[in-house]
Design a protein around this motif. Sequence first.
Motif, mmCIF file in Angstrom:
data_model
loop_
_atom_site.group_PDB
_atom_site.id
_atom_site.type_symbol
_atom_site.label_atom_id
_atom_site.label_comp_id
_atom_site.label_asym_id
_atom_site.label_seq_id
_atom_site.Cartn_x
_atom_site.Cartn_y
_atom_site.Cartn_z
ATOM 1 N N VAL A 326 -14.364 60.330 -18.852
ATOM 2 C CA VAL A 326 -14.409 59.650 -20.145
ATOM 3 C C VAL A 326 -14.567 58.160 -19.900
ATOM 4 C CG1 VAL A 326 -13.268 59.306 -22.357
ATOM 5 C CG2 VAL A 326 -12.885 61.430 -21.085
ATOM 6 N N ASP A 327 -15.562 57.564 -20.568
ATOM 7 C CA ASP A 327 -15.901 56.163 -20.300
ATOM 8 C C ASP A 327 -16.184 55.442 -21.612
ATOM 9 O OD1 ASP A 327 -16.509 53.999 -18.474
ATOM 10 O OD2 ASP A 327 -18.626 54.306 -18.954
ATOM 11 N N ALA A 328 -16.178 54.133 -21.535
ATOM 12 C CA ALA A 328 -16.617 53.253 -22.619
ATOM 13 C C ALA A 328 -15.809 53.494 -23.897
ATOM 14 C CB ALA A 328 -18.121 53.416 -22.835
ATOM 15 N N ASP A 329 -16.468 53.501 -25.059
ATOM 16 C CA ASP A 329 -15.741 53.583 -26.324
ATOM 17 C C ASP A 329 -14.965 54.880 -26.483
ATOM 18 O OD1 ASP A 329 -16.405 51.066 -27.669
ATOM 19 O OD2 ASP A 329 -18.459 51.808 -27.639
ATOM 20 N N ALA A 330 -15.380 55.940 -25.810
ATOM 21 C CA ALA A 330 -14.682 57.220 -25.923
ATOM 22 C C ALA A 330 -13.265 57.154 -25.364
ATOM 23 C CB ALA A 330 -15.478 58.311 -25.201
ATOM 24 N N LEU A 331 -12.981 56.177 -24.524
ATOM 25 C CA LEU A 331 -11.667 56.088 -23.884
ATOM 26 C C LEU A 331 -10.529 55.919 -24.885
ATOM 27 C CD1 LEU A 331 -12.697 53.738 -20.957
ATOM 28 C CD2 LEU A 331 -11.673 56.009 -20.655
ATOM 29 N N GLN A 332 -10.775 55.213 -25.969
ATOM 30 C CA GLN A 332 -9.681 54.848 -26.872
ATOM 31 C C GLN A 332 -9.046 56.048 -27.554
ATOM 32 O OE1 GLN A 332 -11.371 52.710 -30.535
ATOM 33 N NE2 GLN A 332 -13.127 52.814 -29.140
ATOM 34 N N VAL A 333 -9.713 57.186 -27.581
ATOM 35 C CA VAL A 333 -9.133 58.352 -28.260
ATOM 36 C C VAL A 333 -8.276 59.196 -27.320
ATOM 37 C CG1 VAL A 333 -11.176 58.395 -29.732
ATOM 38 C CG2 VAL A 333 -10.998 60.031 -27.859
ATOM 39 N N VAL A 334 -8.399 58.988 -26.019
ATOM 40 C CA VAL A 334 -7.733 59.870 -25.048
ATOM 41 C C VAL A 334 -6.220 59.941 -25.240
ATOM 42 C CG1 VAL A 334 -7.212 60.181 -22.585
ATOM 43 C CG2 VAL A 334 -9.558 59.720 -23.321
ATOM 44 N N PRO A 335 -5.508 58.812 -25.449
ATOM 45 C CA PRO A 335 -4.047 58.918 -25.561
ATOM 46 C C PRO A 335 -3.568 59.783 -26.728
ATOM 47 C CG PRO A 335 -4.700 56.657 -25.128
ATOM 48 C CD PRO A 335 -5.948 57.406 -25.450
ATOM 49 N N ASP A 336 -4.418 59.969 -27.750
ATOM 50 C CA ASP A 336 -4.004 60.698 -28.949
ATOM 51 C C ASP A 336 -4.450 62.152 -28.954
ATOM 52 O OD1 ASP A 336 -2.943 58.283 -29.943
ATOM 53 O OD2 ASP A 336 -4.916 57.709 -30.717
ATOM 54 N N VAL A 337 -5.105 62.585 -27.877
ATOM 55 C CA VAL A 337 -5.670 63.934 -27.858
ATOM 56 C C VAL A 337 -4.847 64.844 -26.961
ATOM 57 C CG1 VAL A 337 -7.670 65.339 -27.242
ATOM 58 C CG2 VAL A 337 -8.000 63.118 -28.317
ATOM 59 N N ASP A 338 -4.508 66.015 -27.483
ATOM 60 C CA ASP A 338 -3.856 67.053 -26.688
ATOM 61 C C ASP A 338 -4.955 67.967 -26.167
ATOM 62 O OD1 ASP A 338 -2.174 68.842 -25.521
ATOM 63 O OD2 ASP A 338 -1.433 69.726 -27.385
ATOM 64 N N THR A 339 -5.193 67.944 -24.878
ATOM 65 C CA THR A 339 -6.326 68.674 -24.308
ATOM 66 C C THR A 339 -5.937 69.418 -23.056
ATOM 67 O OG1 THR A 339 -8.581 68.457 -23.424
ATOM 68 C CG2 THR A 339 -7.075 66.625 -23.028
ATOM 69 N N GLU A 340 -6.614 70.542 -22.827
ATOM 70 C CA GLU A 340 -6.461 71.296 -21.590
ATOM 71 C C GLU A 340 -7.476 70.854 -20.545
ATOM 72 O OE1 GLU A 340 -4.025 73.544 -20.975
ATOM 73 O OE2 GLU A 340 -3.250 72.920 -22.938
ATOM 74 N N ALA A 341 -8.322 69.913 -20.909
ATOM 75 C CA ALA A 341 -9.356 69.451 -19.988
ATOM 76 C C ALA A 341 -8.747 68.643 -18.847
ATOM 77 C CB ALA A 341 -10.385 68.598 -20.734
ATOM 78 N N THR A 342 -9.464 68.629 -17.725
ATOM 79 C CA THR A 342 -9.139 67.754 -16.593
ATOM 80 C C THR A 342 -9.942 66.477 -16.779
ATOM 81 O OG1 THR A 342 -8.753 69.623 -15.111
ATOM 82 C CG2 THR A 342 -9.235 67.496 -14.091
ATOM 83 N N LEU A 343 -9.255 65.387 -17.077
ATOM 84 C CA LEU A 343 -9.948 64.143 -17.403
ATOM 85 C C LEU A 343 -9.816 63.103 -16.302
ATOM 86 C CD1 LEU A 343 -8.998 63.557 -21.164
ATOM 87 C CD2 LEU A 343 -10.854 64.937 -20.205
ATOM 88 N N ILE A 344 -10.912 62.399 -16.075
ATOM 89 C CA ILE A 344 -10.920 61.177 -15.266
ATOM 90 C C ILE A 344 -11.373 60.066 -16.197
ATOM 91 C CG2 ILE A 344 -11.824 59.983 -13.250
ATOM 92 C CD1 ILE A 344 -12.491 62.720 -12.053
ATOM 93 N N CYS A 345 -10.515 59.121 -16.457
ATOM 94 C CA CYS A 345 -10.820 58.016 -17.364
ATOM 95 C C CYS A 345 -11.176 56.786 -16.552
ATOM 96 C CB CYS A 345 -9.627 57.725 -18.266
ATOM 97 S SG CYS A 345 -9.106 59.134 -19.268
ATOM 98 N N THR A 346 -12.255 56.091 -16.940
ATOM 99 C CA THR A 346 -12.774 54.988 -16.126
ATOM 100 C C THR A 346 -12.807 53.670 -16.912
ATOM 101 O OG1 THR A 346 -15.041 55.620 -16.722
ATOM 102 C CG2 THR A 346 -14.151 56.531 -14.691
ATOM 103 N N PRO A 347 -11.666 53.162 -17.341
ATOM 104 C CA PRO A 347 -11.662 51.923 -18.125
ATOM 105 C C PRO A 347 -11.724 50.672 -17.260
ATOM 106 C CG PRO A 347 -9.424 52.714 -17.869
ATOM 107 C CD PRO A 347 -10.315 53.738 -17.214
ATOM 108 N N HIS A 348 -12.310 49.609 -17.817
ATOM 109 C CA HIS A 348 -12.009 48.291 -17.250
ATOM 110 C C HIS A 348 -10.679 47.854 -17.852
ATOM 111 C CE1 HIS A 348 -13.294 46.521 -21.046
ATOM 112 N NE2 HIS A 348 -14.557 46.945 -20.880
#
Length: 472
Positions: A326-348
């Motif tokens: 997950v990169d760029a603008d999509a990153l901001q939703v990650v903390p609020d999502v309950d997911t079974e996915a394996t995520l790698i977040c790449t924020p500056h």
Amino acid sequence: MAAVDLNAEALGVPRKQLMESSGNAVARACRDLADPGASVAVVAGRGNNGGDALVAARFLKAYDVTVHLLGRPETISTDIARENWDALVAGEADHRTVTDSAGFDLGDPDLVVDAMLGTGVTGALREPEATAARAINDSSATVLAVDVPSGVDADTGDAAGLAVDADRVVTFHDDKPGLGDLDCEVVVADIGIPEAAELFTGPGDLLALDRDAQSHKGDHGDVLVVGGGPYTGAPALAAQSALRAGADLARVACPEAVAREVQGYSENLIVRGFSGDRLAPEHVPDLLDFAADRDAVVFGPGLGDADESLAAVREFLAAYDGTAVVDADALQVVPDVDTEATLICTPHQGELRKMGGETDSDWEVRSDLVREFAADLGHTLLVKGAYDVVSDGDAVRVNRTGNPGMTVGGTGDVLAGATGALAAVLPPLDAAAVAAYGNGRAGDLAAEAFGGGLVATDLLERLPAALRGDEA
């Protein structure tokens, strides 16, 4: 351990020095197990494991040592092991070469040093190692294994048939997962590998990228990039980077309004358009079906921050159970999502703050903060900066490759795509660490070529060389 050794060498601690330290540790273990004057049989393979024991033989001057080399000296596989064999021969030590297993004669020693095979070798023992292992097991001698008993898988502790039955194992730097279940004493010897060799990424991390010679298309990753709309270059860069980082296939799902433009960047991309000019929730069911057959998804490059696009990201991640970067603008939703996915977040660091994380100008403090936030999120973070910090909430890796010229737009898209490709074949933490190292190294190669004025495609072109470990 091979990766750590290579990283230590890159930090200025040569493998020859580590072998000397390892051999000294083996010699100390021998002194613990046998009194001066005792007979010691060193059974050495032709790799660095054998080289460690050859060094040990030099330190055992108070003992009656016989060295058995399994194979011809000219087939010793590393220069440093061969140098230590040559030193024994030049010193007229008692040495024998075993070129035919039928001629192997262990004798009746008080102590046997098993240094035939090390941690990197798995599978059933072949000849002459199998004959030597039987002779060692039939002997009444005390048996000291170097790093791991020959025939035992250091990762699992299992043996594919015959294995040396050791009384003690002296292993180096850190315990090995497979040694805990062995019915023998295990001693971990500090051989001077710096902590930095495990903390900082380095050329050793690239060893994870070896390909099977019998590989087929698709074995190394089918990556889907979801993005585009407001921007077209970002998803194209990410998808091309996935290919440059080793993925076999790179697909882009983007709005139909920009699909032709995205395709125009490269004929190597497989572009699939969805209706409209930006991602929206109504596109999610089809995207989930399409993503289900992919090895990894890269979500966010060029996506924009429209409310409907972010709502679509939430819906996708909530229903997805695969691997996603997950990169760029999509990153901001990650903390609020309950997911079974394996995520790698790449924020500056600015995006990290927007996600709710904290940062600091001191990279060591930042490392602790990133680890804590990754643990809170339950996902892997790759936080970009002069020192990139990677953490899954437990382990931390820090990457120091890269240069100030990489602040140019698009380099983050290259990193996201490379991370997606590597996440298709490596565990998340390793994928993020190798991607950070390779992306930064590609930037360094570009800087060496051009000096300044880098653009993202400069990294793209040099990414394969960076991931091979090539010099400029």
